[in-house]
Scaffold this active site. Structure first.
Site, PDB file in Angstrom:
ATOM      1  N   GLY A  82       0.819  -1.220   0.000  1.00 18.12           N
ATOM      2  CA  GLY A  82       0.000   0.000   0.000  1.00 18.12           C
ATOM      3  C   GLY A  82       0.847   1.262   0.000  1.00 18.12           C
ATOM      4  NE  ARG A 146      -2.235  -4.319  -0.972  1.00 21.42           N
ATOM      5  CZ  ARG A 146      -1.688  -3.822   0.134  1.00 21.42           C
ATOM      6  NH1 ARG A 146      -0.681  -4.451   0.698  1.00 21.42           N
ATOM      7  NH2 ARG A 146      -2.143  -2.716   0.664  1.00 21.42           N
ATOM      8  CG  ASP A 177       3.035  -9.864   4.787  1.00 23.71           C
ATOM      9  OD1 ASP A 177       3.477 -10.527   5.756  1.00 23.71           O
ATOM     10  OD2 ASP A 177       1.827  -9.688   4.574  1.00 23.71           O
ATOM     11  CE  LYS A 203       4.467  -0.053   2.494  1.00 24.50           C
ATOM     12  NZ  LYS A 203       3.553  -0.801   1.643  1.00 24.50           N
ATOM     13  CB  THR A 204       3.093  -0.030   6.571  1.00 28.42           C
ATOM     14  OG1 THR A 204       1.665  -0.110   6.690  1.00 28.42           O
ATOM     15  CG2 THR A 204       3.686  -0.390   7.924  1.00 28.42           C
ATOM     16  CG  ASP A 206      -1.539  -0.487   8.161  1.00 31.41           C
ATOM     17  OD1 ASP A 206      -2.065   0.522   7.668  1.00 31.41           O
ATOM     18  OD2 ASP A 206      -1.791  -1.640   7.777  1.00 31.41           O
TER      19      ASP A 206
END
Ligand code: FBP
Length: 552
Positions: A82, A146, A177, A203-204, A206
């Site tokens: 993402g 992805r 992941d 990175k994220t 979240d």
């Protein structure tokens, strides 16, 4: 000519800050290696699976010496998963770092995420491309994807494609992941003696790729600031009109870091924390009752309005729903052939109801039909339900409404309940990076270039001491195997980077828990306003409450 906004034009001139060791675009550093490391858990199993990369020392850059070299290197980079604000600055930092080592070094971008690396779709960067993307949001410079990069066949294609271009190092910018796969790839490259290094960048939005050594994943800072601005605006609207309860679902696939940070920034009346709900084994009925209790208390004060924050991953943390989703995932995989032939959604729901266990049947049949339908929609490439598509905010509005009706009938509630649902996620993922993310990302990329030039492989680019000004940041690398543990995936134990969930004994949650009862009944909103890129440092360079509390 492409038209760009005034902000983008002004922002292009921003020079991101670097850790002091790299200040003034320097590469006058030496790599220092620490002691051998261990994985966070399951050391024996992880060691066995990563004989070449297990136990590597953590490394840091210190002033003195130089990485300048006459040897020309070619590096490849991918953006994976993402979008997160600051990805372009990682690439800009990587590019500038490589050019500082040797102006003839080249950086290739693989297009559309890991898929581009396998299918050999790439572009070479030059000054004009990089300059037009500095300090901008988005991943559009090369796109993302992805595709899971994990099989030996895919790895062989990666080797062949790198060899064709003369690439000797790959930088994978991704979440837990993608970095798990970077670790597998690094191991494979060493095992096959390909001479290709593999590095990762955290990175994220979240915020769940963090640990003792990686203090934050990039993008979280900007995304939560965007959401907090919107929540603050909504809270002010609620307090002005005094007629709506706003139920706001916030992105963050699994962990509740985003919701928690937004609660700390805005003092919303209610914020559900999935990790707490799982720990308390709360039932859907208990969650609804707790929300209704606050609505009743506020109604008694003539405040028939408020703001509720809901983490995206909530339903997967409610034990009975979690069990239901697991059963549905298995059932839909097992019965795919028959299920796919059923056309109407009603018939599909009936089919599923006929196959569920007694407990899951009870949970499923009590859900509103729209949610029943969403739970049996298409799975993601990993076979999981796509939580960002499930309208939990609407489900909660409906169930809370029913509860309040019952309370009104019983004479324990006499307020008015009118609700609006919102989902904030995509709004924040491609925002122009805050100063923090612009600096952090550029530093991560620049540092990755230094790691590549130092011959490191199997490392994540690590920039630490983040709650201090950038000049005090520390640069180095953390072995990817150090973050690994064994987890069950698709019925098999596999090595994965451990995901960081909200820690209930951590300072961010504890701070929230100490204030939430007051924020619930009082109207104590804080309005953070939009991200500021120019102005006083205490406004422009502020870090998130989460980072400040965790590092205090
Ligand atoms: P990453 O973990 O890859 O950074 O993605 C995070 C995320 O934004 C989650 O918050 C959200 O659940 C998911 O991506 C949405 O995925 P998609 O972009 O495929 O809709």
């Amino acid at each position: 000519m492409v038209e760009i906004s005034c902000l983008q034009k002004a922002r292009a001139a921003y020079q991101p800050k670097l850790p002091a060791v790299f200040a003034n675009n320097g590469i006058s550093v030496t790599l220092k290696a620490g002691a051998p490391t261990q994985s966070v858990a399951d050391q024996d199993e992880v060691k066995l699976l990563f004989p070449n990369t297990y136990g590597l020392p953590a490394v840091s850059f210190e002033a003195g010496g130089t990485l300048k070299s006459d040897k020309v290197i070619k590096v490849g980079v991918i953006l994976s998963g993402g979008q997160a604000p600051g990805g372009h600055n990682v690439i800009a930092g990587l590019y500038d770092g490589l050019k500082a080592v040797n102006a003839k070094n080249d950086l290739y971008g693989f297009l559309g995420g890991p898929g581009g690396l396998i299918d050999h779709k790439h572009k070479i960067f030059h000054d004009a491309i990089i300059n037009s993307y500095r300090n901008t949001g988005g991943f559009d410079i090369i796109g993302s994807g992805r595709t899971k990069l994990e099989t030996p066949e895919q790895f062989d294609k990666v080797v062949a494609n790198c060899r064709q271009l003369g690439i000797t190092a790959l930088v994978i910018i991704g979440g837990d992941d993608s970095n798990t796969n970077a670790c597998l790839l690094a191991e494979y490259m060493l095992q096959k003696q390909t001479g290709i290094q593999v590095l990762g960048c955290p990175k994220t939005i979240d915020g769940d790729l963090k640990n003792e050594w990686i203090e934050a994943s990039f993008g979280f800072d900007t995304a939560v600031k965007v959401y907090s601005e919107l929540i603050g605006n909504i809270a002010r609207d609620a307090n002005s009109a005094k007629k709506y309860w706003h139920f706001i679902k916030l992105m963050g696939r699994s962990a509740s870091h985003i919701a928690l940070e937004c609660a700390l920034q805005t003092h919303a009346n209610i914020c559900l924390i999935s990790e707490e709900i799982a720990a308390k084994k709360s039932t859907p009925r208990e969650i609804v009752a707790a929300i209704a209790d606050v609505i009743v208390k506020r109604a008694e004060k003539k405040c028939n309005f408020g703001v509720v924050l809901i983490p995206e991953g909530l339903i997967e943390f409610v034990p009975v729903i979690k069990a239901l989703i697991a059963e549905l995932n298995d059932l839909l995989a097992r019965e795919e052939a028959v299920y796919e032939k059923i056309e109407s959604i009603d018939a599909r729901i009936e089919f599923v109801l006929g196959k569920l266990s007694e407990e899951s049947h009870a949970s499923y049949s009590h859900l509103p039909k729209s949610i029943q339908a969403q739970l049996i929609m298409d799975r993601d490439p990993h076979g999981n339900v796509q939580v960002s598509l499930i309208e939990t905010e609407k489900m909660l509005i409906e169930t809370v409404k029913t509860e309040l009706k019952a309370r009104a009938k019983a004479g324990t509630y006499s307020g008015k309940f009118s609700a609006q649902g919102h989902f904030f996620g995509y709004e924040g993922r491609c925002a122009a990076p805050s100063n923090f993310d612009a600096d952090y990302c550029y530093s991560l990329g620049y540092n990755a270039a230094a790691l590549a030039a130092s011959g490191c492989t199997g490392y994540m680019s690590s920039v630490r001491n983040l709650s201090e000004p950038a000049t005090s940041w520390l640069a180095g690398g953390i072995p990817l195997t150090m973050m690994m543990n064994m987890e069950r995936r698709h019925g098999k134990m596999v090595p994965v980077i451990r995901k960081a969930l909200v820690e209930l004994d951590g300072k961010p949650f504890q701070t929230f828990a100490a204030h939430r009862d007051r924020w619930a009944v009082e109207t104590d909103y804080v309005y953070p306003g939009p991200i500021q890129y120019f102005g006083p440092s205490e406004v422009c360079d502020a870090v998130t409450c989460t980072l400040a509390l965790e590092r205090s």
